[in-house]
Scaffold this motif. Structure first.
Motif, PDB file in Angstrom:
ATOM      1  N   ASN A  80       0.822  -1.211   0.000  1.00 62.00           N
ATOM      2  CA  ASN A  80       0.000   0.000   0.000  1.00 62.00           C
ATOM      3  C   ASN A  80       0.855   1.260   0.000  1.00 62.00           C
ATOM      4  OD1 ASN A  80      -2.412  -1.374  -0.060  1.00 62.00           O
ATOM      5  ND2 ASN A  80      -2.599  -1.443   2.171  1.00 62.00           N
ATOM      6  N   LEU A  81       2.073   1.169   0.489  1.00 60.64           N
ATOM      7  CA  LEU A  81       2.948   2.332   0.518  1.00 60.64           C
ATOM      8  C   LEU A  81       3.306   2.795  -0.884  1.00 60.64           C
ATOM      9  CD1 LEU A  81       5.402   1.387   3.389  1.00 60.64           C
ATOM     10  CD2 LEU A  81       3.444   2.893   3.488  1.00 60.64           C
ATOM     11  N   ASP A  82       3.345   1.871  -1.843  1.00 64.48           N
ATOM     12  CA  ASP A  82       3.717   2.227  -3.205  1.00 64.48           C
ATOM     13  C   ASP A  82       2.733   3.205  -3.840  1.00 64.48           C
ATOM     14  OD1 ASP A  82       5.985   0.624  -3.183  1.00 64.48           O
ATOM     15  OD2 ASP A  82       4.868  -1.140  -3.840  1.00 64.48           O
ATOM     16  N   ARG A  83       1.546   3.308  -3.301  1.00 67.74           N
ATOM     17  CA  ARG A  83       0.552   4.197  -3.910  1.00 67.74           C
ATOM     18  C   ARG A  83       0.924   5.671  -3.761  1.00 67.74           C
ATOM     19  NH1 ARG A  83      -2.509   2.779   0.997  1.00 67.74           N
ATOM     20  NH2 ARG A  83      -2.845   4.702   2.126  1.00 67.74           N
ATOM     21  N   ALA A 112      11.392  13.118   4.742  1.00 67.68           N
ATOM     22  CA  ALA A 112      11.686  13.221   3.311  1.00 67.68           C
ATOM     23  C   ALA A 112      13.061  13.809   3.058  1.00 67.68           C
ATOM     24  CB  ALA A 112      10.629  14.079   2.629  1.00 67.68           C
ATOM     25  N   SER A 113      13.648  13.366   1.959  1.00 68.93           N
ATOM     26  CA  SER A 113      14.884  13.960   1.448  1.00 68.93           C
ATOM     27  C   SER A 113      14.634  14.328  -0.006  1.00 68.93           C
ATOM     28  CB  SER A 113      16.058  12.985   1.576  1.00 68.93           C
ATOM     29  OG  SER A 113      15.822  11.824   0.806  1.00 68.93           O
ATOM     30  N   SER A 114      15.479  15.211  -0.538  1.00 68.37           N
ATOM     31  CA  SER A 114      15.263  15.638  -1.918  1.00 68.37           C
ATOM     32  C   SER A 114      16.103  14.793  -2.873  1.00 68.37           C
ATOM     33  CB  SER A 114      15.585  17.118  -2.089  1.00 68.37           C
ATOM     34  OG  SER A 114      16.962  17.348  -1.946  1.00 68.37           O
ATOM     35  N   LEU A 115      15.595  14.646  -4.081  1.00 71.78           N
ATOM     36  CA  LEU A 115      16.232  13.802  -5.086  1.00 71.78           C
ATOM     37  C   LEU A 115      17.606  14.322  -5.480  1.00 71.78           C
ATOM     38  CD1 LEU A 115      15.961  11.394  -7.058  1.00 71.78           C
ATOM     39  CD2 LEU A 115      14.919  12.977  -8.670  1.00 71.78           C
ATOM     40  N   ASP A 116      17.711  15.600  -5.721  1.00 72.65           N
ATOM     41  CA  ASP A 116      18.962  16.190  -6.208  1.00 72.65           C
ATOM     42  C   ASP A 116      19.678  17.008  -5.144  1.00 72.65           C
ATOM     43  OD1 ASP A 116      18.502  15.124  -8.765  1.00 72.65           O
ATOM     44  OD2 ASP A 116      17.163  16.793  -9.251  1.00 72.65           O
ATOM     45  N   SER A 130      10.334   8.173  -4.814  1.00 72.39           N
ATOM     46  CA  SER A 130      10.552   6.805  -4.343  1.00 72.39           C
ATOM     47  C   SER A 130      10.453   6.754  -2.828  1.00 72.39           C
ATOM     48  CB  SER A 130      11.918   6.281  -4.798  1.00 72.39           C
ATOM     49  OG  SER A 130      12.959   7.001  -4.184  1.00 72.39           O
ATOM     50  N   ILE A 131      10.440   5.518  -2.345  1.00 68.84           N
ATOM     51  CA  ILE A 131      10.478   5.285  -0.905  1.00 68.84           C
ATOM     52  C   ILE A 131      11.784   4.570  -0.606  1.00 68.84           C
ATOM     53  CG2 ILE A 131       9.400   4.107   1.045  1.00 68.84           C
ATOM     54  CD1 ILE A 131       6.761   4.213  -0.503  1.00 68.84           C
ATOM     55  N   GLU A 132      12.538   5.088   0.336  1.00 68.78           N
ATOM     56  CA  GLU A 132      13.802   4.473   0.737  1.00 68.78           C
ATOM     57  C   GLU A 132      13.753   4.239   2.237  1.00 68.78           C
ATOM     58  OE1 GLU A 132      17.174   6.718  -0.539  1.00 68.78           O
ATOM     59  OE2 GLU A 132      16.726   6.424  -2.654  1.00 68.78           O
ATOM     60  N   GLY A 133      13.479   3.017   2.594  1.00 70.20           N
ATOM     61  CA  GLY A 133      13.381   2.678   4.006  1.00 70.20           C
ATOM     62  C   GLY A 133      12.165   3.339   4.623  1.00 70.20           C
ATOM     63  N   ALA A 134      12.401   4.207   5.618  1.00 70.63           N
ATOM     64  CA  ALA A 134      11.297   4.836   6.331  1.00 70.63           C
ATOM     65  C   ALA A 134      11.083   6.281   5.900  1.00 70.63           C
ATOM     66  CB  ALA A 134      11.564   4.782   7.828  1.00 70.63           C
ATOM     67  N   HIS A 135      11.691   6.695   4.787  1.00 75.62           N
ATOM     68  CA  HIS A 135      11.460   8.052   4.309  1.00 75.62           C
ATOM     69  C   HIS A 135      11.218   8.045   2.807  1.00 75.62           C
ATOM     70  CE1 HIS A 135      15.694   8.044   3.023  1.00 75.62           C
ATOM     71  NE2 HIS A 135      15.403   9.095   2.311  1.00 75.62           N
ATOM     72  N   VAL A 136      10.674   9.156   2.323  1.00 75.02           N
ATOM     73  CA  VAL A 136      10.413   9.287   0.896  1.00 75.02           C
ATOM     74  C   VAL A 136      11.440  10.215   0.281  1.00 75.02           C
ATOM     75  CG1 VAL A 136       7.941   8.802   1.049  1.00 75.02           C
ATOM     76  CG2 VAL A 136       8.744  11.156   1.254  1.00 75.02           C
TER      77      VAL A 136
END
Length: 141
Positions: A80-83, A112-116, A130-136
């Motif tokens: 469900n997190l993938d949604r 959250a962290s930023s992509l770039d 994306s989701i990486e562990g416990a943050h997006v």
């Protein structure tokens, strides 16, 4: 120790490692060692046996590993997190290159962290990549 024993040891070790890991890490070396053993039975030189082992192993790796990994990976079950991937969110705590911030999406707060590694200010909108562990991971929109 003669070369026949060496090829046999390589063959047995490769099969044992493959049986223990079942992750396709050494079966190609077993095939290469078997080819070298056949070369030994036909009286080929040790240099040719080593070349045969190397070539057969490399050809097997290049030819079958990508295909085997694709089919043996199994079906990936989405959660469900993938949604939330692809959804737009509101930044509620500043995101910087050095520190994670916080976003709100679908009524939930996420670290959250930023992509770039760009800074995203409070009140800005972002898209979840994306989701990486416990943050997006987000990018500013």
């Amino acid at each position: 120790m003669d070369i026949t024993m060496i090829w046999t040891i390589i063959l047995v070790i490769a099969i044992i490692v493959e049986a223990v890991t079942i992750d396709l890490v050494s079966i190609w070396f077993a095939v290469g060692a078997a080819a070298a053993l056949v070369g030994e039975m036909f009286g080929m030189s040790q240099t040719f046996q080593v070349m045969l082992f190397t070539i057969i192993s490399v050809v097997c790796i290049i030819g079958t590993r990508p295909l085997a990994k694709k089919y043996l990976r199994g079906n990936t079950i989405k959660t469900n997190l993938d949604r939330v991937i692809g959804k737009h969110c509101l930044v509620t705590q500043k995101i910087t290159a050095d520190n994670r911030g916080e976003i709100k999406v679908m009524g939930n707060l996420w670290s959250a962290s930023s992509l770039d590694n760009e800074s995203i200010e409070v009140g800005d909108y972002a898209e979840i990549v994306s989701i990486e562990g416990a943050h997006v991971v987000v990018r500013k929109i």
